[in-house]
Write a protein that holds these residues in place. Structure first.
Motif, PDB file in Angstrom:
ATOM      1  N   PRO A  17      -9.298  -2.436   6.030  1.00 43.51           N
ATOM      2  CA  PRO A  17      -9.096  -1.662   4.796  1.00 43.51           C
ATOM      3  C   PRO A  17      -8.294  -0.394   5.042  1.00 43.51           C
ATOM      4  N   ALA A  18      -7.799   0.185   3.952  1.00 44.41           N
ATOM      5  CA  ALA A  18      -7.057   1.455   4.013  1.00 44.41           C
ATOM      6  C   ALA A  18      -7.345   2.192   2.713  1.00 44.41           C
ATOM      7  N   GLY A  19      -8.105   3.293   2.796  1.00 42.48           N
ATOM      8  CA  GLY A  19      -8.465   4.022   1.585  1.00 42.48           C
ATOM      9  C   GLY A  19      -9.151   3.086   0.608  1.00 42.48           C
ATOM     10  N   ARG A  20      -8.609   3.033  -0.623  1.00 45.51           N
ATOM     11  CA  ARG A  20      -9.232   2.186  -1.647  1.00 45.51           C
ATOM     12  C   ARG A  20      -8.828   0.726  -1.534  1.00 45.51           C
ATOM     13  N   MET A  21      -7.879   0.417  -0.658  1.00 43.97           N
ATOM     14  CA  MET A  21      -7.371  -0.970  -0.592  1.00 43.97           C
ATOM     15  C   MET A  21      -8.170  -1.795   0.409  1.00 43.97           C
ATOM     16  N   HIS A  22      -8.713  -2.905  -0.062  1.00 45.09           N
ATOM     17  CA  HIS A  22      -9.420  -3.825   0.812  1.00 45.09           C
ATOM     18  C   HIS A  22      -9.316  -5.209   0.199  1.00 45.09           C
ATOM     19  N   GLY A  23      -9.585  -6.216   1.002  1.00 44.59           N
ATOM     20  CA  GLY A  23      -9.541  -7.575   0.481  1.00 44.59           C
ATOM     21  C   GLY A  23      -9.393  -8.580   1.599  1.00 44.59           C
ATOM     22  N   PRO A  24      -9.436  -9.867   1.237  1.00 43.40           N
ATOM     23  CA  PRO A  24      -9.376 -10.924   2.255  1.00 43.40           C
ATOM     24  C   PRO A  24      -7.947 -11.241   2.676  1.00 43.40           C
ATOM     25  N   LEU A  25      -7.809 -11.754   3.897  1.00 39.62           N
ATOM     26  CA  LEU A  25      -6.538 -12.341   4.325  1.00 39.62           C
ATOM     27  C   LEU A  25      -6.255 -13.589   3.505  1.00 39.62           C
ATOM     28  N   VAL A  26      -5.042 -13.683   2.956  1.00 42.24           N
ATOM     29  CA  VAL A  26      -4.574 -14.911   2.310  1.00 42.24           C
ATOM     30  C   VAL A  26      -3.602 -15.593   3.266  1.00 42.24           C
TER      31      VAL A  26
END
Lengths: 264, 264
Positions: free
Chosen positions: B154-163
């Motif tokens: 993650p980085a700050g507010r950005m997070h999520g799964p690898l596509v």
């Protein structure tokens, strides 16, 4: 002193402990096989410009890691304290070099973001493995670095010239040096120029802007790579209110194998 | 329609003009040899998090260019208008897909920063040149893309799964596909996984999360590459107030040769 200490510091953690205790030595040749890195710390409100400057100039500024604001740790060396574990720092106020301390623990700011940037020392190991002599190491000197007349692509308030490191390479090995380094794009990749210092606006190889002059042997050709000191030249040109960097040649030694920087 | 139009659109500029006029077609196979790219536009106050997310996840998110705030031009295609020249966009409010228009000229914001991110279509040309069949192209389909159970850093507010994107590769050519793509780190590089969808948390290859299902031939092995749709999955997880992206498979065609993305 550095040679004696060096012989005993076998692991990156041991080397960092030596520097944390106050030793000052260029890290060239230390901890062979482990990635060394450039550092630049700026206030959080300058961080976007620095990160974008690096993205727009990936050959001189390959970003290996970025800390959160106020953090002095990196995934590249989880036990390291980035305020103490580099042998020599530079402290900058408004783009002017103010101090060269061995630690920056007395910097009482909690808004600094630190960029860890790849270093040509990584590909030097690969070059040596390929039989390319490293004249500056043989001569016990820091690598020679030069400010060029090629501007980097600016980003916000960040602008400045491309800085290059130069290695004297036997003409018959220039192809090898190019090929081997090109496979390591995370640590500057292929040379930016071969042969003619004037093509980069460098007037006199014996007068480097950073590091030491390095002598070539007969038949050597000067080969120029983009250099991680470029962000320092950008600090000097762009004059942000405050910054900390490593001193050129006095790098952060990480726990990451150089080999992980190679593609293909 | 797309095939007929495609045959006439020989240059990237001509292809972009076709899309600017409103044509909707996946860009797979268009303008062979030219680099195609993913787009993501976010408000300037989200740009640092997106740029840092990309830096921390370089395999799915290799940044090729970043515009200034409010700018819709890129050095990768100087004549392009990034609001019109992609065949299909996606407009996101709070992480929810709101619309899929053919242009975004009616977006009245002057604070958007646009990221141009490398795309696996670039290495597909290199794979095809090396004799690796591209099943999805032969089948007239978009490439199959899957959300994995591997979180990005993650980085700050950005997070999520690898596509990831998946290609069915004949077993005897997996080595070739790995080697060729590894030399193109600016467009996702080497595969992240070979062989076992379950190792990435993918339950059913016939149910891609983006794009079309693609059939393998007997003896094919599924090979997975980090995918430039990863930032869209991060938008869906992180829910920034507003964003624009391309629609998966409907890319920006740049003026840059694929070959410039190759190292070594």
């Amino acid at each position: 002193m550095s040679q004696a200490v060096h012989a005993e510091a076998q692991t990156p953690g041991q080397a960092r402990a030596v520097f944390r205790a106050g030793a000052r030595a260029p890290t060239n040749g230390w901890c062979a096989g482990y990635t060394q890195a450039n550092l630049i710390s700026v206030p959080a409100d300058c961080a976007y410009d620095v990160l974008l400057f690096c993205q727009r100039n990936p050959k001189p500024c390959p970003v290996l890691d970025v800390t959160g604001p106020g953090s002095w740790t990196t995934v590249l060396a989880p036990d390291a304290d980035l305020r103490t574990d580099v042998p020599r720092y530079r402290v900058w106020w408004n783009g002017e070099l103010a101090d060269e301390p061995t630690d920056v623990v007395d910097v009482r700011r909690d808004d600094l973001v630190t960029f860890v940037i790849g270093c040509s020392f990584t590909f030097e190991g690969a070059l040596a493995d390929a039989g390319v002599p490293m004249r500056h190491i043989d001569q016990g000197r820091n690598v020679a670095m030069y400010r060029t007349d090629k501007p980097c692509r600016p980003a916000g308030r960040m602008h400045g010239p491309l800085v290059v490191s130069m290695r004297q390479i036997p003409a018959g090995l220039v192809e090898t040096a190019t090929r081997v380094s090109s496979l390591m794009p995370a640590v500057h990749g292929a040379p930016v120029h071969v042969g003619d210092p004037a093509a980069l606006g460098i007037k006199d190889l014996s007068q480097p802007d950073f590091g030491d002059p390095v002598d070539g042997d007969a038949g050597d050709v000067p080969v120029f790579w983009a250099c991680g000191v470029t962000p320092q030249a950008a600090l000097m040109a762009s004059r942000p209110p405050f910054a900390i960097t490593h001193a050129p040649g006095y790098m952060l030694i990480t726990d990451v194998w150089d080999e992980t920087c190679r593609v293909g």
